[in-house]
Every structure is written in structure tokens, then in C-alpha cells.
Design a protein around this motif. Sequence first.
Motif, short mmCIF file in Angstrom:
data_model
loop_
_atom_site.label_atom_id
_atom_site.label_comp_id
_atom_site.label_asym_id
_atom_site.label_seq_id
_atom_site.Cartn_x
_atom_site.Cartn_y
_atom_site.Cartn_z
N LYS A 72 0.84 -1.21 0.00
CA LYS A 72 0.00 0.00 0.00
C LYS A 72 0.87 1.26 0.00
O LYS A 72 1.84 1.34 0.75
N PHE A 73 0.49 2.23 -0.84
CA PHE A 73 1.21 3.51 -0.91
C PHE A 73 0.21 4.67 -0.88
O PHE A 73 -0.85 4.59 -1.52
N PRO A 74 0.56 5.71 -0.15
CA PRO A 74 -0.30 6.90 -0.22
C PRO A 74 -0.13 7.60 -1.56
O PRO A 74 0.93 7.49 -2.19
N VAL A 75 -1.15 8.28 -2.00
CA VAL A 75 -1.06 9.11 -3.21
C VAL A 75 -1.09 10.56 -2.75
O VAL A 75 -2.06 10.99 -2.12
N LEU A 76 0.01 11.25 -3.02
CA LEU A 76 0.14 12.64 -2.56
C LEU A 76 0.10 13.58 -3.75
O LEU A 76 0.64 13.28 -4.81
N ALA A 77 -0.53 14.71 -3.55
CA ALA A 77 -0.58 15.69 -4.64
C ALA A 77 -0.72 17.08 -4.06
O ALA A 77 -1.09 17.24 -2.89
N SER A 78 -0.42 18.07 -4.90
CA SER A 78 -0.66 19.45 -4.49
C SER A 78 -2.11 19.79 -4.76
O SER A 78 -2.68 19.35 -5.75
N ARG A 79 -2.67 20.56 -3.86
CA ARG A 79 -4.05 21.00 -4.04
C ARG A 79 -4.11 22.49 -3.98
O ARG A 79 -3.44 23.11 -3.17
N VAL A 80 -4.93 23.04 -4.85
CA VAL A 80 -5.07 24.50 -4.88
C VAL A 80 -6.55 24.82 -4.75
O VAL A 80 -7.38 24.27 -5.46
N ASP A 81 -6.87 25.68 -3.77
CA ASP A 81 -8.23 26.20 -3.78
C ASP A 81 -8.15 27.69 -4.09
O ASP A 81 -7.12 28.19 -4.50
N ASN B 181 -5.50 29.12 -1.22
CA ASN B 181 -4.27 28.50 -0.72
C ASN B 181 -3.77 27.40 -1.64
O ASN B 181 -4.54 26.79 -2.37
N LYS B 182 -2.45 27.14 -1.53
CA LYS B 182 -1.88 25.97 -2.20
C LYS B 182 -1.34 25.05 -1.11
O LYS B 182 -0.62 25.48 -0.22
N PHE B 183 -1.74 23.76 -1.16
CA PHE B 183 -1.28 22.79 -0.19
C PHE B 183 -0.39 21.80 -0.94
O PHE B 183 -0.82 21.21 -1.92
N SER B 184 0.84 21.61 -0.46
CA SER B 184 1.77 20.73 -1.15
C SER B 184 1.73 19.33 -0.56
O SER B 184 1.71 19.17 0.66
N GLU B 185 1.75 18.35 -1.44
CA GLU B 185 1.92 16.95 -1.03
C GLU B 185 0.94 16.51 0.04
O GLU B 185 1.34 16.04 1.10
N VAL B 186 -0.33 16.72 -0.20
CA VAL B 186 -1.34 16.25 0.76
C VAL B 186 -1.91 14.92 0.24
O VAL B 186 -2.00 14.71 -0.97
N PRO B 187 -2.28 14.01 1.16
CA PRO B 187 -2.83 12.72 0.71
C PRO B 187 -4.19 12.91 0.05
O PRO B 187 -5.05 13.57 0.62
N ILE B 188 -4.35 12.34 -1.13
CA ILE B 188 -5.65 12.41 -1.80
C ILE B 188 -6.24 11.01 -1.97
O ILE B 188 -7.31 10.85 -2.54
N GLY B 189 -5.52 10.00 -1.50
CA GLY B 189 -6.00 8.63 -1.61
C GLY B 189 -4.84 7.67 -1.36
O GLY B 189 -3.77 8.08 -0.88
N ALA B 190 -5.07 6.41 -1.70
CA ALA B 190 -4.01 5.40 -1.55
C ALA B 190 -4.26 4.30 -2.57
O ALA B 190 -5.38 4.12 -3.06
N VAL B 191 -3.17 3.61 -2.90
CA VAL B 191 -3.26 2.51 -3.87
C VAL B 191 -2.48 1.31 -3.36
O VAL B 191 -1.55 1.44 -2.56
N TYR B 192 -2.90 0.13 -3.82
CA TYR B 192 -2.08 -1.06 -3.66
C TYR B 192 -1.35 -1.28 -4.97
O TYR B 192 -1.97 -1.28 -6.05
N LEU B 193 -0.02 -1.43 -4.88
CA LEU B 193 0.79 -1.72 -6.07
C LEU B 193 1.33 -3.13 -5.94
O LEU B 193 1.77 -3.55 -4.86
N ARG B 194 1.31 -3.84 -7.07
CA ARG B 194 1.76 -5.23 -7.07
C ARG B 194 2.69 -5.40 -8.26
O ARG B 194 2.28 -5.14 -9.41
N ARG B 195 3.90 -5.79 -7.98
CA ARG B 195 4.91 -5.88 -9.05
C ARG B 195 5.23 -7.33 -9.40
O ARG B 195 5.49 -8.15 -8.51
N THR B 196 5.23 -7.58 -10.69
CA THR B 196 5.69 -8.88 -11.21
C THR B 196 6.65 -8.56 -12.34
O THR B 196 6.24 -8.07 -13.38
N GLY B 197 7.95 -8.78 -12.10
CA GLY B 197 8.96 -8.34 -13.07
C GLY B 197 8.91 -6.82 -13.14
O GLY B 197 8.90 -6.14 -12.12
N ASN B 198 8.82 -6.32 -14.36
CA ASN B 198 8.71 -4.86 -14.49
C ASN B 198 7.26 -4.42 -14.71
O ASN B 198 7.01 -3.27 -15.05
N GLN B 199 6.33 -5.35 -14.56
CA GLN B 199 4.90 -5.02 -14.66
C GLN B 199 4.39 -4.61 -13.28
O GLN B 199 4.67 -5.28 -12.29
N VAL B 200 3.63 -3.51 -13.25
CA VAL B 200 3.05 -3.05 -11.98
C VAL B 200 1.55 -2.90 -12.16
O VAL B 200 1.09 -2.28 -13.13
#
Length: 182
Positions: A71-80, A83-102
Amino acid sequence: MEHASQESPPAGRRQFLKMAVAGIISAVLGLVPVAAGLAVFLDPLRRKSAANGAIRVTTLESLPDDGVPRKFPVLASRVDAWNKFSEVPIGAVYLRRTGNQVQALNVVCPHAGCFVDFLPERGVYLCPCHNSTFTAAGTIGDRASPAARGLDSLEVQVRGGNEVWVKFENFQPGRAEKIPAA
Ligand code: FES
């Protein structure tokens, strides 16, 4: 000798000037949020920083090549508008690697929006809310699962041979088809 008049303007004119200045100030103040909102709406760079663009999530070297989801967080900048907010969590993903396939899966359960957990000892994802299970590939794990579809897969790009980028999106829960959330 005649001097320039130092007298203040008549009361009626003063009142008119005050009202005119107050009107201009409130018109300008009213335009600021409208202009800021338009800037956010029209600026493609800002829109890209919202949830729909590809986002760098991690590197291949941080992702063991063993087919086990991490599991990895997904971080991004948000602008309203203000204000500008840098690197705030907007979600999360599960990544699964097999060779160089993700493979990337959104952690949100498609049944009603809880977060699933991967259980390495069983090799499945389990949703703690209503016990939906999903295989490691993200498909529905058993028929008793209330989820109408498997976990939502996301587009992955490996850039520069090492960086893992994910096109992060959320989808509407409770439907059999993947429909992007508004
Ligand atoms: S929210 Fe996941 S099973 Fe209901």
C-alpha cells in the motif's frame, strides 16, 4: 490677494463621494473570489494537480518483485481559491509488481467506500465493513461478497525505467460498472 478655496465640499457632494468609493471597493472585493475561482477553473496546470492527473507514487526499487501488493499513499498538491497545499494525501493505492509489470488498485472498496486491507496469509483483500473479498488481482473473491465489481484498477506508467506513476481516480461505489466519481 485671492487664495484657492480651502473649503470642504458641500455635504451632499461628500455623501455622494463616500457612496461612490464604497461602491467601488465592494465591487472590487466581490470580483476577487470570482477571479480566483475562474483562475483555478481555467488554468490547466492547476487542474492537472487535482485528482485526475498521473502522479508519481514510488520507485520500482521500493516495490519488491514478489507479486505481493503493497500500500502507498497518493500525494498531490491541491489548490483552492486562496491556498496551495503541497503533497497532501488524496488517496491510496495497492501496487503489485511482477517483473517490471506493476498493477495498481484503488484501496477503496467498490461496495460502499471503505478501505480494503490485503491479508498476506490468505493472499486476498478483505473489506472490514461488509466482508467483501477480492483476489490479489482485484477480482471478486467469493460470491457472498456484496461488492458488485472488483477493485478499481488504475493506469500505471513506469517512467525513466524506475519511477512508478499512477493515474489516480475514484469511482462511484455500489455499481457494477466503473463510473468516475464526480
Ligand atoms: S464497503 Fe466494502 S464490503 Fe461494504
